[in-house]
Design an enzyme around this catalytic site. Structure first.
Site, mmCIF file in Angstrom:
data_model
loop_
_atom_site.group_PDB
_atom_site.id
_atom_site.type_symbol
_atom_site.label_atom_id
_atom_site.label_comp_id
_atom_site.label_asym_id
_atom_site.label_seq_id
_atom_site.Cartn_x
_atom_site.Cartn_y
_atom_site.Cartn_z
ATOM 1 N N GLU A 84 2.632 5.097 -4.008
ATOM 2 C CA GLU A 84 2.642 6.040 -5.126
ATOM 3 C C GLU A 84 3.993 6.764 -5.301
ATOM 4 O OE1 GLU A 84 -1.066 4.677 -4.086
ATOM 5 O OE2 GLU A 84 0.145 5.927 -2.763
ATOM 6 N N ASP A 104 0.846 -1.189 0.000
ATOM 7 C CA ASP A 104 0.000 0.000 0.000
ATOM 8 C C ASP A 104 0.886 1.246 0.000
ATOM 9 O OD1 ASP A 104 -2.298 1.550 0.185
ATOM 10 O OD2 ASP A 104 -2.564 1.223 2.336
#
Length: 928
Positions: free
Chosen positions: A515, A512
């Protein structure tokens, strides 16, 4: 200055400059004055000229508009064909600003709702572009030189470009434009190298010389797929732009975004820059996929992939037209000619890589929440699922299992029993998956947290421009960020995972925040001034800055600066994580990642992020999973019942029904909201959820075979209807239904308070999955009964689905007898297949450790043919054949020539049970 013009081949030119139509004789380039690019017919010419004359007359009568009169060349450009010359956001574009760029300025009324509309500042037909100075043949295609003699308006224009064209296959064209003199950053993605020139391409390629442009046609239809003369090519150091006309408005892909599956071409802009934000319409989301699929008139399809990882936006307009804008790298295009949409996606994956074959357990039901609070509470949920005999293959934990939210730790008080929980899951044939983030806590006393200390010692973190670890803030507080572009980081990541696995033997990993996400903009010290963090042009990113809620674009990584590598961060982490799992467990890896980039299907699946417990979020999950099917990441799903907010019993029941047909099926929930696992609802809702999961588990042999075909040749698993019915224009906008493979139609309820659903049923015979009753559709929208306990599933005529008696885990299910569902076509034929292996070993297909069977029906004879056999197949039997659409009651049924008892129902379903046939043995069954 030349006007934009179509290619002509009538005026001879010097032999050094040839313009080729691939596959035909070479023809010289021309300069003939043809109609401008935007004039498609005589009627359009007349309409545009009449409009221009009218405007000119009004100008004269009224004494002219305020300011200087508009040049006729500007008035001639229709609104829908105005390509934006001033795309900067947060700037009020004035006539002075526009004309300083040499562009046309015409104000038009803005659309309602604050959306962007017709650009006020747009390119005139004679805006200077590049000229094709030379074009020479190579073994694989052509190489050319492009020259710009007048600078455009962004700094560091590159005056000479190299054009490389390779006719790689008959259905794949590769066009690359880069700096002719200096190397530039290129995406470090392994792509296939052509070894010979395509012999019979189904496309033809022409060039306009001045201005330079590409004209790509489909040979069979003459359809123009690309025409890049519609706007000037701009290639500056940090602003690269190329535009094209499109042959239709049916465009898909270009992720990751939330919206309808079919994009609107009504002046919409799609930004590609990985960002941590709850899925919201018009925002750039977690991943970047610069690939589109376009459906042409008549059912043909093509795809375009721009291999570029820099911040990017794609502007769509109703011409129809498309503009690529990126702020780094090169223009490296692959065009895939199909001609049908399934083939386009296969051809795309031949370049980026086919997806990994998941372990069978990955296709079971997964359960998670943030906020179990303890391992005992987690354990209690798994036990409750078993007590109600609800299928579950994997139990997950979110970040609350960690000690202080630090990777590779678990809370010694609240999660003290975590090792025992994992042991218990394994005893029951279940698996354990936990979350990991790439931000490594940086504030622990030296010597107390090995992951940071060792990463620092080895120099494995992102660095500032000053060469010190860049410190941001994520869940544990201040953090450094692992540099997965450094090969040495993979070893450090592996060692951390090995140390944790020795205590908690996890089976899969959930990555997770990759980005990468940062709770501050850039770093604790901000970002330095300069054109990496503040480039001359910033695409329409959320937050209006490249560093918004991520690290500085100027951060140094081993392979390049973060400016170039940002969109690759999730891919590089997924690759390292899959590699580590293989080394630790020696079995197929299971990785689910939030951030993604092309080729990531080789290493991970994807979930659609932090959605909400709302009906519209349930609907938007369907376009999401269909888009990732295009992107070569078939293992995809959304958080069932919604992540944030509180669900309702009705919403969660309907969502469990839909989610049971996500390729990756996980119910996940946030903290401080009521539980939403199936055990907490009323008996009626709980039973409905259990039943639909049992239906999914019964279909695991079919689903597993679909994943094998995805791994082998790039077939989609969750499939848009138009992939199977491309000539049916009614299917082109459908995104409230989908198919599994080519033959199982899923029509979920997506609205509250209803007991029926309308769905489109394409032409042909479709059978109710549960009963075998048929409907013969002419291609129409039908109303179907849908009480709360029912999900509509229909089997397409001509299909054979391998199913199995379901149990509560995939491991237990795979030992049961198979039931083959045969859905006869109107001509009495059917076909299906089955891939079978041990469900978890590495490379079973590549090592020949698998079984593959093909099933056929013709002339009332069912045949099972074993094309490849392995030992696993001897342990499984085929127990039942259910044949839908047998029009006349049979008098007898013969199995390998021996008579067998059977049943036949009025709805034309023939059932033969107790077959007891080994999967490894071929057989035939005939009914008379």
């Amino acid at each position: 200055m030349k006007s934009y013009q179509k290619l002509t081949t009538t005026v001879p030119q010097p032999a050094a400059c040839w313009v080729e139509e691939e596959g035909a004789a070479s023809t010289p380039a021309g300069h003939g004055k043809l109609a401008p690019w935007w004039v498609g017919s005589g009627l359009l010419v007349a309409a545009v000229l009449l409009s221009a004359i009218t405007v000119w007359v009004l100008q004269q009568v009224s004494g002219g508009w305020p300011g200087p009169a508009l040049p006729p060349k500007c008035l001639l450009v229709p609104e829908s064909h105005r390509f934006d010359c001033y795309p900067e956001r947060r700037v009020v574009v004035t006539q002075e600003l526009c004309e300083s760029r040499g562009c046309c300025f015409i104000e038009t009324p803005p659309p309602a709702g604050g959306k962007r509309g017709v650009p006020w500042c747009f390119y005139p037909p004679d805006f200077p572009s590049y000229t094709l100075e030379s074009l020479n043949q190579t073994a694989l295609g052509m190489v050319g030189l492009l020259v710009r003699r007048e600078k455009a308006y962004y700094p560091r224009d590159i005056e000479m470009l190299r054009l490389d064209v390779e006719f790689e296959t008959d259905t794949r064209l590769h066009i690359k434009i880069t700096d002719a003199a200096n190397p530039r950053y290129e995406v470090p993605l392994e792509v296939p190298r052509a070894v010979k020139r395509a012999e019979n391409p189904i496309y033809s390629l022409d060039f306009s010389r001045d201005p330079f442009g590409v004209l790509l046609r489909r040979r069979a239809t003459g359809t123009v797929l690309l025409n890049t003369t519609v706007a000037p090519l701009i290639f500056a150091d940090q602003f690269l732009q190329i535009a094209t006309s499109l042959p239709s408005k049916f465009l898909y892909g270009l992720g990751e975004h939330r919206g309808t599956f079919l994009h609107s071409l009504d002046w919409s802009t799609l930004t590609l820059w990985a960002r941590d934000v709850s899925p919201t319409e018009s925002f750039n989301l977690y991943g970047a996929h610069p690939f589109y699929l376009l459906m042409e008139e008549g059912g043909d399809a093509h795809g375009v992939f721009l291999l570029n990882s820099n911040a990017m936006e794609v502007a769509l307009q109703p011409a129809p037209g498309l503009t690529w804008r990126t702020i780094g790298g090169v223009l490296d295009f692959y065009i895939f000619l199909g001609p049908d949409p399934n083939m386009v996606i296969q051809q795309y994956q031949q370049v980026i890589g086919f997806p990994a074959m998941p372990p069978l357990w990955a296709l079971g039901f997964h359960l998670c929440r943030w906020g179990y609070g303890s391992s005992n509470e987690t354990w209690q949920t798994a036990r409750a699922m078993r007590n109600y005999q609800i299928p579950q293959d994997a139990q997950w934990n979110d970040i609350d299992y960690m000690d202080g939210y630090r990777d590779f730790t678990f809370d010694p008080q609240k999660f003290a029993s975590l090792p025992s929980l994992v042991e218990d899951l394994h005893k029951h044939g279940q698996r354990y998956v936990m979350i990991l983030d790439p931000g490594i806590s940086s504030t622990n006393p030296h010597g107390s947290y090995w992951p940071f200390d060792e990463g620092l010692r080895r120099g494995l973190f992102l660095n500032t421009t000053q060469g010190q670890p860049l410190i941001g803030q994520v869940w544990p507080g201040f953090t450094a960020f692992a540099d997965f572009s450094n090969p040495d980081t993979e070893q450090w990541w592996l060692e951390n995972l090995q140390r944790f696995h020795a205590h908690v033997p996890f089976d899969g990993l959930w990555i997770d925040m990759n980005e990468p996400s940062n709770f501050m903009d850039g770093s604790e010290d901000g970002c330095p001034p300069g054109e990496l963090d503040s480039p001359p042009y910033t695409p329409a990113v959320l937050g209006d800055s490249l560093v918004a809620k991520t690290v500085c674009a100027s951060a140094k990584q081993k392979a390049s600066v973060h400016y170039n590598l940002h969109n690759l961060y999730g891919l590089m982490e997924a690759k390292a994580t899959a590699s580590a799992l293989i080394q630790i467990r020696g079995k197929r890896p299971f990785v689910i990642s939030r951030s993604t980039f092309p080729s990531q299907g080789q290493y991970s699946g994807h979930w659609l992020g932090d959605n909400r417990s709302q009906w519209k979020d349930m609907y938007y999950s369907i376009p999401g999973l269909l888009s990732f099917s295009l992107f070569g990441i078939p293992l995809v799903g959304a958080d069932i019942c919604g992540f944030s907010g509180s669900t309702s019993e009705e919403l969660c029941t309907r969502w469990m029904q839909l989610g049971a047909f996500y390729p990756f099926a996980r119910n996940h929930n946030t903290q401080n909201e009521k539980a939403q696992d199936p055990t907490v609802f009323s008996p009626a809702a709980r039973t409905a959820m259990k039943d639909v999961l049992l239906t999914r588990y019964s279909l695991l042999p079919f689903l597993y075979t679909l994943f094998h075909r995805a791994h082998l040749q790039g077939d989609t698993v969750a499939r848009p209807l138009f992939f199977e019915f491309p000539w049916d224009v009614a299917t082109l906008g459908l995104d409230r239904q989908f198919l599994w493979g080519r033959s199982l139609l899923v029509t979920p309820v997506l609205e509250p308070g209803v007991d029926s659903v309308t769905g489109y049923v394409p032409r042909g015979v479709w059978y109710d999955f549960y009963t075998g009753s048929s409907v013969n559709s002419s291609g129409e929208t039908l109303k179907m009964s849908a009480p709360l306990e029912h999900l509509n599933l229909h089997v397409r005529e001509g299909a054979i689905l391998p199913t199995q008696k379901p149990e509560t885990t995939s491991e237990a299910t795979r030992g049961n007898a198979l039931r083959l569902i045969v859905a006869l076509s109107q001509s009495g034929t059917a076909w299906g297949d089955l891939f079978w292996d041990d469900g978890e070993s590495l490379d079973t297909f590549e090592r020949d450790s698998y079984s593959y069977l093909v099933f056929n029906v013709t002339q009332n004879i069912f045949t099972s043919t074993v094309l490849h056999a392995s030992t696993e197949a001897t342990e499984v039997t085929i127990g039942t054949l259910s044949i839908f659409g047998v029009r006349e009651p049979p008098s007898k049924v013969l199995l390998n020539g021996q008579e067998k008892p059977f049943s036949y129902l009025d709805n034309q379903v023939l059932t033969v049970s107790d077959l007891g046939l080994s999967l490894s043995q071929g057989f035939s069954l005939r009914w008379l």
